[in-house]
Every structure is written in structure tokens, then in C-alpha cells.
Design a protein around this motif. Structure first.
Motif, short mmCIF file in Angstrom:
data_model
loop_
_atom_site.label_atom_id
_atom_site.label_comp_id
_atom_site.label_asym_id
_atom_site.label_seq_id
_atom_site.Cartn_x
_atom_site.Cartn_y
_atom_site.Cartn_z
N ALA A 184 -102.10 93.76 52.47
CA ALA A 184 -102.17 93.66 51.02
C ALA A 184 -102.71 94.97 50.44
N GLU B 152 -104.85 97.62 48.03
CA GLU B 152 -106.24 97.78 47.64
C GLU B 152 -106.28 98.29 46.21
N ARG C 106 -99.51 83.20 43.17
CA ARG C 106 -100.57 83.69 44.04
C ARG C 106 -100.44 85.21 44.18
N TYR D 278 -102.41 87.48 45.09
CA TYR D 278 -103.05 88.08 46.27
C TYR D 278 -102.11 88.08 47.47
N GLU D 279 -101.01 87.33 47.39
CA GLU D 279 -100.00 87.34 48.46
C GLU D 279 -99.05 88.51 48.20
N ASN D 280 -99.43 89.69 48.66
CA ASN D 280 -98.63 90.88 48.41
C ASN D 280 -98.72 91.86 49.57
N THR E 282 -101.77 87.98 35.61
CA THR E 282 -101.41 88.76 36.80
C THR E 282 -102.01 90.15 36.73
#
Length: 364
Positions: free
Chosen positions: A211, A213, A231, A233-235, A275
Motif C-alpha cells: 500500500a 505511504e 475501503r 486503504y485497500e490499494n 476518500t
């Protein structure tokens, strides 16, 4: 670092101990702990044939599922039978069994990530024996296990609350609009294309496996929209920030749709309430842009409605059974109910309150 086999005994279910001809739903026989049962801790399938006492499980036994979605969990009932492709871990002296469970959860997640595009996932006994785990001294193991156990309980409570909020939204949808297939309230029925301004494509990128930073540009994973909620953070981080494409950036108010996924998860939608910047849609996700006839929030709830799911799944195609695909044309041609805009907007007040609660829960 130690091998798994050095810190615990591993018992495997015997491949020929169980004959499928003896599988039954009669609960007077012992339950059969299969792969899919490991996570939930019980089974609804029973075994009426002969078996050896060494394969009988006790409540609290630590089991690992070795096919499909690798997982580890504690069994919840006495007298079940250890089946093929499931193994039992018995911690040796000097190993905290709860620490072992958490360490294995981490290792299995890493294996799951590495095998993300493998059609049939399989973990052999040989591979399991060689797994390497970080194993500190017993005192440190005890402290780590205690902290993680407390966190696990808190997370479990939060998930229950989020599930309750999701159920509230679904119940309110049915209360306002009825069954979207039977249409008891007599709403207009139109093709989805009549309620869309356009459908935007995502793009394919070469990315890091980790993911991002900070605000470094990233591409969403498919899982960012797979389960009905957004979601971010799912990247996965881009390799070069110059790859960023503004036209596929996700914005507040977007409705994301998974055009490709496994047959049971294909065609799920996620509404973007908030987002971070510089997150982009992958080519496996569409953005559905509605026109004046439909709110994106109503369409979001309609697409994910349990009664309506077969309609979405019915337009998916593809030769690979593991991944199904939905084309723009097929999606545009599905028939949907279309209540008045004033009725659709009644759903938004409920969602505002629910999502504030969900946001607070996620922060906690």
C-alpha cells in the motif's frame, strides 16, 4: 526464526479415512471438519462411516485449512473428525499456542497474497512443515498473545456493530421500496441505461505490492469495492508518481462497480462517502455516473440488494469459472425499478446517520 514443525506437532487428516458415501446431515453422527468449516468452527455435515479415535477433535483445537482460502482458527465443538486437507497444530513446550495462532495468521496472509492469481490454491504438508515463523522467548510470546487477544476482541465487537448498521440500511431500503424484483409498490421499471449519464473505465497500472505511504499516488485493489463498502486503504502504490492519471481518480460521491470478480462477488457496488486524494480506479472497476432520474446511493443499495443480486450475477460471463466479467452493454440493459427522486432521497437521511456511526467505529 523457527520452522513450524520445530515449535508444534502437526497432525493431518487421513485421506482415506472418510468415504463421501457416508456423508450425511444426520446429527447423531460426528461432524466432519472440512476446509470451509475451519473458520466458522463447526460443521453441518456428519460422517456415518468408521473412523479412528486419533482423528477426533476437541473444542479449542487449533486447525489450519490448507486449500482455497488459507486460514487458521479454533474449533468450537467436541467430537468432530479431522478431515483431509485440514491439519491440527499442537504447540510444543516453550510455545504459547495463542502466539502460534497469531503468527500463523500473519504467515498464511502472506501466502494468500502471493497466490492471489492462482486458480486452485494449495498448501502441501511439505510446504507447511518448512514455514518459518518469528518465535521470541516464552515471556515475550505471552505478552504479545495477551495484547493481540484483547485487540481481536475489540475488533470483533466493532465488526458486529458495523454489521448491525449495514442490516439497518438494508431493512430501510426494503421498507421504502419493497422487493426490487417483485415490485409490490408498482414503481416504474426501466433499463439501467435510462438512469445513467455514462460508465467510466478504470486503467491498468504496474504497481508495487504494498500500500502507498502518505499521499503518494496509488491504484485501488479490487477488494476496495468488493464487499459493498468503500475501503480506500485497500490499494497498491504506483512505482512512479508520474503514472498518476487524473481522469480515473476516485472522488467523493462516486459509485464504484466491480466488473470482474469471482462468480459470487462479481458486480458489487461501493459508494464513496469520503476518500483520500490520488487514489485511482483499476481496470476491474467501473464508475457508474447516474443522471437526474436516479441517485447513486439508491443505485448502490439496489445493486447490492440480496433479492437483486441474481440479476447482476446473471449478466456475468467468461470462460474461467474462477473469474466472471460483466460488460458495459449487458449492464446497461438490465431492468431496474425507478422510484421518484423524492422517494429515493429518503434513503439518504438514514445513510448519513449510519455512515457517521460507521466512520466513528472505523476510527476506534
Amino acid at each position: 526464526m523457527k520452522k513450524l514443525i520445530d515449535i508444534c506437532d502437526i497432525q493431518y487428516g487421513y485421506a482415506y479415512a472418510f468415504d463421501s458415501a457416508y456423508f450425511t446431515e444426520n446429527s447423531c453422527y460426528p461432524p466432519l471438519a472440512r476446509i470451509r468449516d475451519v473458520k466458522r468452527g463447526y460443521s453441518e455435515t456428519y460422517y456415518s462411516g468408521g473412523y479412528s479415535e486419533e482423528y477426533i477433535l476437541a473444542s479449542g483445537d487449533l486447525l489450519v485449512g490448507m486449500d482455497g482460502e488459507f486460514n487458521i482458527a479454533r474449533w468450537k465443538c467436541d467430537g468432530a473428525l479431522l478431515n483431509q486437507r485440514v491439519c491440527r497444530l499442537l504447540a510444543k513446550k516453550g510455545t504459547n499456542e495463542e502466539y502460534l495462532r497469531f503468527a500463523m495468521m500473519k504467515v498464511l496472509k502472506e501466502i494468500e497474497r502471493r497466490t492471489a492469481f492462482v486458480t486452485v490454491k494449495h498448501l502441501s504438508a511439505k510446504e507447511l512443515n518448512k514455514l518459518q515463523l518469528v518465535v521470541p522467548d516464552l515471556s515475550t510470546q505471552n505478552k504479545v498473545a495477551e495484547i493481540l487477544s484483547r485487540l481481536e476482541k475489540i475488533i470483533g465487537l466493532r465488526r458486529q456493530e458495523l454489521k448491525r448498521l449495514d442490516d439497518l440500511i438494508k431493512a430501510r431500503f426494503v421498507e421504502l421500496f419493497g422487493d426490487p424484483i417483485k415490485n409490490p409498490k408498482g414503481w416504474d421499471v426501466v433499463k439501467l441505461s435510462e438512469c445513467l449519464e455514462r460508465i467510466d473505465n478504470g486503467k491498468s497500472f504496474t504497481c508495487d505490492s504494498n500500500a502507498r505511504e502518505g499521499a503518494f499516488p496509488a491504484i485501488l485493489k479490487l477488494s476496495a469495492a468488493t464487499y459493498g463498502d468503500y475501503r480506500p486503504y485497500e490499494n497498491k502504490a504506483l512505482l512512479d508518481e508520474k503514472q498518476f492519471v487524473e481522469s480515473v481518480e476516485v472522488h467523493r460521491g462516486d459509485l464504484l462497480f466491480t466488473r470482474k470478480n469471482t462468480p459470487d462477488l462479481v458486480g458489487m457496488a461501493a459508494y464513496v462517502f469520503e476518500t483520500p486524494e490520488k487514489l485511482m480506479m483499476p481496470d476491474l472497476i467501473f464508475r457508474l455516473v447516474t443522471n437526474e432520474r436516479m441517485t447513486p446511493i439508491f443505485l448502490w443499495q439496489l445493486i447490492n440488494n440480496r433479492e437483486f443480486r441474481p440479476v447482476i450475477q446473471g449478466i456475468s460471463g467468461g470462460s474461467a469459472k474462477s473469474m466472471s466479467n460483466i460488460s458495459k452493454e449487458r449492464l446497461k440493459n438490465i431492468e431496474i425499478i425507478c422510484p421518484t427522486i423524492s422517494e429515493q432521497k429518503k434513503l439518504e437521511g438514514v445513510l448519513d446517520q449510519v455512515n457517521k456511526s460507521k466512520f466513528i467505529n472505523q476510527l476506534l
